[in-house]
Enzyme design. Sequence first.
Site: not given
Ligand code: GLU
Length: 422
Positions: A106, A221, A223-224
């Site tokens: 991350k 956002g 997702a929502g």
């Molecule tokens: N940010 C998204 C997650 O938390 C996608 C991560 C990604 O596609 O690598 O799953």
Amino acid sequence: MAENLNPFLIAQQQLDQAAEIMELDKTAHAILREPMKSLTVNIPVRMDNGSVRLFKGFGVQYNTARGPAKGGIRFHPKETIDTVKALSAWMTWKTALADIPFGGGKGGVICDTKEMSERELEALSRGYIRALGNYIGPDIDVPAPDVYNTPQIMACMMDEYATIAHTNNPFSVITGKPVEVWGSAGRKDSTAMGGMFVLREAAKSNGIDLKNAKIAVQGAGNAGMYAYLLSKKLFGAKVVAISDSKGGIIDEDGIDEAKLVKAREETGSVTGYEGGTKVTNEELLEWDVDILIPSAIENQITGSNADKIKAKMVLELANGPVTPEADNILHENKVFDVPDFLVNSGGVIGSYFEWIQNREGYYWTEDEVYSKLDAIVTRSYDQMEATRSKLKSHGKNVSPRVAAYVIAVERVADAMKFRGWY
Ligand code: GLU
């Protein structure tokens, strides 16, 4: 005693709980309690007024036993190294549960994108990649978008990487890109779409008729907003509540799409919605609905409000919205709480498809992407439920989250074992 809401502590507690249930090897457990690599960088950015501001950024590779670190980069004013560590742990379990060839990672930067110009944001994004450039790559760490981040920013980051890595084929270094620079069809709404496939399965096994279901969505956002649109489109469900960081609105007749779009365009927030009732984000969570979809950020349902949740089912589209104390309360109250690293796995699965297509230079249709996505999340859901039943037959009545953890942790531990890490 007040609940400790440090996300990394929470991620460790969740792992500990699963480790105990599955009698995980002590050394494997110790390795999995900490990130393998954790970096902090300071990024100087020339602001529009001519001054230079220093932004703090983080990059964490939690575990790479199953493949390159994978996960999004968050831009958030309250970002901390512990949030990024937690999110990278959750990515590790997410890719393992989906059984795709990645580890977990991350990124994060402390910044308020709402107060920055496009040019400042681009400079920050390029600075982040310059700072962490040696640590990312298609086989090393493959970033993606997350909270307050966009496909456009991914394109800038990829472009910066192309310069550093001296390549004209930088596409597989980062996912969630616009399709014009070889993003994948269907990636934009793949997080919510995966969540909808999980919702379909969870509704089936819990006897909920989605056509007559009332839904509340926290967050508007990527997702929502797609969860709102897709639950209406795919199931004809009635979404009666939606919110953003400014607050929420309720419309018992169902949130009207045209009015919602107008409110966001004209006032910049869902709270500008004409008619309906204004509520706080806390009130929205406790609204009388069948299904609650937290789609914003972590620590929304905690020990202090879990008892007040009226929904029969919680679908965690955000990362980390339910704390361990809340988890226990929901489980005791027989609220079916489907864990984040299954519900929102459609995002990283979409990213996996994008990465494959970039590496092959051959592109799929949206239908192909969705049907492959459906197959993976449905398999994960079935495996989670099968593990839950198996544990139950051994006298262990665990929540869906714990069952999903047991599967994921076992996969990562097995990979480490075969590689000789313990
Ligand atoms: N940010 C998204 C997650 O938390 C996608 C991560 C990604 O596609 O690598 O799953």
